[in-house]
Design an enzyme around this catalytic site. Structure first.
Site, PDB file in Angstrom:
ATOM      1  N   HIS A   1     -16.556   4.040  -0.919  1.00 27.79           N
ATOM      2  CA  HIS A   1     -16.140   3.383  -1.727  1.00 27.79           C
ATOM      3  C   HIS A   1     -16.411   2.227  -2.516  1.00 27.79           C
ATOM      4  O   HIS A   1     -17.225   2.429  -2.852  1.00 27.79           O
ATOM      5  CB  HIS A   1     -15.649   1.543  -0.572  1.00 27.79           C
ATOM      6  CG  HIS A   1     -14.990   0.939  -1.009  1.00 27.79           C
ATOM      7  ND1 HIS A   1     -13.801   0.773  -0.652  1.00 27.79           N
ATOM      8  CD2 HIS A   1     -14.704   0.494  -2.248  1.00 27.79           C
ATOM      9  CE1 HIS A   1     -13.545  -0.260  -1.097  1.00 27.79           C
ATOM     10  NE2 HIS A   1     -13.537  -0.510  -2.498  1.00 27.79           N
TER      11      HIS A   1
ATOM     12  N   GLU B   1      -8.924   0.767  -6.580  1.00 19.15           N
ATOM     13  CA  GLU B   1     -10.616   0.683  -5.718  1.00 19.15           C
ATOM     14  C   GLU B   1     -10.003   2.332  -5.387  1.00 19.15           C
ATOM     15  O   GLU B   1      -9.026   2.839  -4.276  1.00 19.15           O
ATOM     16  CB  GLU B   1     -10.110   0.236  -4.433  1.00 19.15           C
ATOM     17  CG  GLU B   1     -10.417  -1.526  -3.991  1.00 19.15           C
ATOM     18  CD  GLU B   1     -10.703  -2.013  -3.059  1.00 19.15           C
ATOM     19  OE1 GLU B   1     -10.240  -1.508  -1.675  1.00 19.15           O
ATOM     20  OE2 GLU B   1     -11.393  -3.734  -2.835  1.00 19.15           O
TER      21      GLU B   1
ATOM     22  N   LYS C   1       0.591  -1.488   0.549  1.00 21.17           N
ATOM     23  CA  LYS C   1       0.080  -0.218   0.140  1.00 21.17           C
ATOM     24  C   LYS C   1       1.209   1.169  -0.029  1.00 21.17           C
ATOM     25  O   LYS C   1       0.492   2.702  -0.790  1.00 21.17           O
ATOM     26  CB  LYS C   1      -1.116  -0.048   1.265  1.00 21.17           C
ATOM     27  CG  LYS C   1      -1.552  -1.327   0.967  1.00 21.17           C
ATOM     28  CD  LYS C   1      -2.754  -0.703   2.042  1.00 21.17           C
ATOM     29  CE  LYS C   1      -4.270  -1.841   2.320  1.00 21.17           C
ATOM     30  NZ  LYS C   1      -3.498  -3.494   1.333  1.00 21.17           N
TER      31      LYS C   1
ATOM     32  N   GLY D   1      -9.871  -7.495   2.415  1.00 24.07           N
ATOM     33  CA  GLY D   1     -10.591  -7.604   2.959  1.00 24.07           C
ATOM     34  C   GLY D   1     -10.320  -7.325   4.122  1.00 24.07           C
ATOM     35  O   GLY D   1     -11.545  -7.693   4.723  1.00 24.07           O
ATOM     36  N   GLY D   2     -10.607  -6.060   4.586  1.00 26.75           N
ATOM     37  CA  GLY D   2     -10.655  -5.906   6.153  1.00 26.75           C
ATOM     38  C   GLY D   2      -9.770  -6.550   6.518  1.00 26.75           C
ATOM     39  O   GLY D   2      -9.885  -5.341   8.131  1.00 26.75           O
TER      40      GLY D   2
ATOM     41  N   LYS E   1      -4.012   0.572   8.391  1.00 26.15           N
ATOM     42  CA  LYS E   1      -4.202  -0.540   7.597  1.00 26.15           C
ATOM     43  C   LYS E   1      -2.694  -1.660   6.820  1.00 26.15           C
ATOM     44  O   LYS E   1      -1.720  -0.855   7.177  1.00 26.15           O
ATOM     45  CB  LYS E   1      -5.013   0.496   6.631  1.00 26.15           C
ATOM     46  CG  LYS E   1      -5.009  -0.649   5.097  1.00 26.15           C
ATOM     47  CD  LYS E   1      -5.406   0.029   4.051  1.00 26.15           C
ATOM     48  CE  LYS E   1      -6.390   1.164   4.234  1.00 26.15           C
ATOM     49  NZ  LYS E   1      -6.400   2.391   2.880  1.00 26.15           N
TER      50      LYS E   1
ATOM     51  N   ARG F   1      -6.033  -8.824  -8.283  1.00 30.18           N
ATOM     52  CA  ARG F   1      -6.734 -10.009  -8.601  1.00 30.18           C
ATOM     53  C   ARG F   1      -8.238 -10.087  -9.028  1.00 30.18           C
ATOM     54  O   ARG F   1      -8.957  -9.076  -9.428  1.00 30.18           O
ATOM     55  CB  ARG F   1      -6.658 -11.710  -7.507  1.00 30.18           C
ATOM     56  CG  ARG F   1      -7.520 -10.174  -6.183  1.00 30.18           C
ATOM     57  CD  ARG F   1      -7.537 -11.210  -4.747  1.00 30.18           C
ATOM     58  NE  ARG F   1      -7.610 -10.323  -3.666  1.00 30.18           N
ATOM     59  CZ  ARG F   1      -9.327  -9.779  -3.331  1.00 30.18           C
ATOM     60  NH1 ARG F   1     -10.228 -10.236  -4.055  1.00 30.18           N
ATOM     61  NH2 ARG F   1      -9.135  -8.661  -2.440  1.00 30.18           N
TER      62      ARG F   1
END
Length: 686
Positions: free
Chosen positions: A169, A236, A77, A125-126, A119, A254
């Site tokens: 989102h 995203e 990230k 996936g959180g 994060k 993916r």
């Protein structure tokens, strides 16, 4: 289910993913044994692991995904944000460096300004994600995020960035080929989430202007080209509802769980596209030829209890009835649309087909478990995906609500009722979505559960009477003791009194008196603490083991009622967990009623589940991650005492009273069943 559907199956290890799905050597060995030429990595596990992609390449096996270099660049990230900034893609302000000293990260959080978001750098996936509102809670949240990230991804590196208060989102589906071409297949909105994980997704995103859609697609394509992306990927974005600005968040290298909504609005098979690109072929369509038809929703059916903070559930699916799926939406783009489309207008004006107006609404069901299947604790609690398509958002929502009304599950808690309430919520219907939607509209999404209607109580009692009554066996050798209905000598009509009680604390028991008449008719009287309702000459019969057909006050209906017996070898008690349940599906709603144990039976067993006020029990089958107290230790109310993990989710149990620990009933690394008493705290006198 996937094993049953496969032509060949190879066991790669036990249930824990660290011993099976994350073992590269085992998967490569299976490739060689089976003669597989390629690996489709699915959604999780090794799907975004650059080392796995490189290992496959070394073995001459095709990885159906992007090159390892793109996974590395976008998998971090921090690195991905640097690449995006260089490519002109806006990013959220924050710290994305390598210094992981807790005090340093705290100072960076103060510099950014609370609230902040911690994060996992290699997350998804959180997982490994925590929102922190104050400096005092930063260190605990950081430790929890790092621990979860290490277990989920093998890396505990995190970043810290500004937490946007009213975000959406919004993500863009992109596809690239080995020739350097990249296209956008439009965007999805995945804003409504719990625990930073998606519940419902839709495409296209509601409320976006054509200009904003074009800008989002353009930035997503630029992001993919910046890393020479090949295959399916999702860029995203965080969309700020207050400023109408968007920021790059991350790229998932993916296929996404929610890819079916994109398939529904484009009519394209994204997995087929993956295989084409992995084989070295060009993208099947240019940007100007990619359609955008109607609107689609995907609702994720989870084994979880929304009214208990969405805690995951596990157990056996005792009963499952799903809405019948219709055909998969697959339109074709007319040649006239392709001829009239200009390349410079491709992102701004997606091609549409007039024939879309004649396409009927459709529903698609992707099921992971069938009736009788066991929902375990090792994986994500999602058991199915319900995908619908309509000519517009209003029609798609109508199809979704109808499908959710027909979806019936017994054996584990599910979020089906919650999803139906969500799909009917006024703000959601109006498209006013944001990631904080659930807490913002909590009262509407979780209305007070009232007592079931008298008609529902009457049907439950009739079901119990008919089920327990004599089975009308016919034939020459049939005994009258089993072939004739119940009766008393002397001619009086026998009556049956059924006691029912709703689940939940404070529910009062109700009594239903059922008096049989001639010709399969019954007089039914429902008595609640506040009212009495009488139904005369009710026609009722069982048309199956779970189907009751009844006519009450000239209204005929078929109701599904499923009996859930109490757990075996458990003494009777006043706890609902030790009683028989009747799950009544009526009018699109599910009512769960408990048949209380009789008084004489309770006197034999006692209340085995009663516990002291300070006792903490496992809310679900879980793995004990950490035990933070020991016998004799004094704890404060609210202090964390045990950390559990179930279905990839951590749960912290905190002391409900201040006092002294008198017993500890678990240890680190142990699997504990639901209801196990883990810690007992004796409350101190104030």
């Amino acid at each position: 289910m996937h094993v049953q559907m496969a032509d060949e199956a190879y066991r790669i290890g036990p249930a824990p993913s660290a011993e099976s799905y994350l073992c590269m050597d085992k998967i490569i060995e299976v490739c060689k044994r089976s003669g597989a030429q390629a690996v489709h990595p699915g959604y999780g596990f090794l799907s975004e692991n650059a080392n796995f992609a490189e290992r496959l390449a070394e073995e001459g096996i095709v990885f159906i995904g992007p090159p390892a270099s793109a996974i590395v660049s976008m998998g971090s990230k921090s690195e991905s944000k640097n690449i995006m900034l260089a490519a002109g893609v806006p990013c959220v302000p924050g710290y994305h460096g390598t210094n992981q000293d807790p005090e340093f990260l705290l100072q960076e959080a103060k510099r950014i300004g609370f609230p902040v978001l911690i994060k996992a750098v290699h997350g998804g996936g959180g997982k490994g994600m925590r929102t922190v509102d104050t400096a005092a809670s930063f260190h605990d949240a950081l430790a929890s995020a790092k621990r979860e990230s290490l277990k989920s991804f093998g890396d505990d590196t995190v970043l810290v960035e500004r937490y946007i208060t009213r975000p959406r989102h919004v993500e863009v589906q992109v596809f690239g080929d080995s020739r350097g071409e990249v296209v956008s297949l439009w965007e999805r909105d995945c804003s409504v989430q719990r625990r930073n994980q998606k519940i419902i997704e839709e495409a296209p995103a509601p409320g976006l202007s054509p200009e904003l859609r074009a800008e989002l697609s353009g930035k997503a394509i630029a992001a993919a080209k910046a890393v020479n992306y090949v295959g399916a990927g999702t860029v995203e974005f965080i969309f700020d509802n207050d400023t109408q600005e968007f920021y790059f968040m991350e790229m998932n290298t993916r296929l996404q769980v929610e890819h079916p909504v994109t398939e529904m609005i484009t009519g394209l098979d994204l997995v087929e596209w993956q295989l084409e690109v992995a084989a070295g072929n060009p993208l099947p369509l240019s940007q100007a030829a990619i359609p955008l038809h109607g609107h689609a929703f995907e609702a994720r059916i989870y084994a979880e209890n929304p009214r208990n903070n969405f805690l995951p559930d596990s157990g056996r699916l005792l009963y499952l009835s799903t809405p019948p799926p219709t055909h998969i939406f697959a339109p074709e783009v007319p040649a006239s649309a392709l001829e009239s489309a200009r390349p410079e207008d491709a992102a701004l004006f997606p091609t549409t087909s007039p024939s879309c107006l004649s396409i009927p609404p459709s529903m698609r069901l992707e099921q992971g478990f069938g009736s009788g299947a066991q929902i375990g604790v090792f994986y994500d609690p999602m058991i199915a995906k319900l995908v619908v398509h309509g000519r517009d958002r209003t029609e798609a929502l109508r199809v979704l609500r109808k499908a959710l009304e027909e979806y019936k599950v017994v054996g584990v808690h599910t979020n089906v009722e919650f999803l139906r309430t969500l799909a009917s919520c006024g703000a959601f219907v109006d498209g006013e979505v944001e990631t904080g939607f659930i807490p913002k509209y909590f009262q509407e999404l979780f209305p007070v559960v009232g007592e079931p209607e008298p008609e529902v109580l009457a049907q439950a009692a009739l079901f119990a009477v008919l089920r327990d009554g004599p089975k009308h066996v016919k034939g020459a050798g049939a005994s009258p003791w089993v072939s004739l209905a119940s009766r008393r000598f002397g001619g009086d009509r026998p009556e049956r009194v059924i006691t029912l009680q709703s689940e939940g604390e404070g529910a009062e028991p109700v009594t239903v008196t059922v008096v049989p008449k001639l010709d399969g008719l019954f007089d039914v009287t429902v008595r609640t603490p506040s009212s009495q309702t009488a139904f005369s000459s009710v026609s009722a019969q069982l048309t199956g083991t779970t189907e009751l057909h009844s006519t009450i006050e000239s209204h005929s209906t078929s109701t599904t009622i499923v009996s859930q017996p109490p757990p075996p070898n458990v003494p009777a008690s006043t706890s609902p967990n030790t009683m028989e349940r009747l799950h009544v599906f009526h009018g699109g709603r599910k009512s769960t009623l408990v048949l209380p144990s009789p008084t004489w039976l309770l006197s034999l067993g006692g209340d085995v589940l009663s516990a002291a006020k300070g006792a903490l029990k496992a809310p679900m089958p879980s793995l004990v991650v950490e035990v933070r107290v020991e016998v004799g230790q004094r704890v404060e109310k609210g202090q964390a005492v045990v950390v559990l993990e179930s279905m990839k989710t951590e749960t912290v149990l905190r002391a409900v009273v201040g006092g002294v620990v008198r017993a500890v009933g678990c240890k680190k690394g142990e699997m504990v069943e639901e209801g196990r008493e883990l810690v007992d705290v004796e409350e101190e006198e104030s």
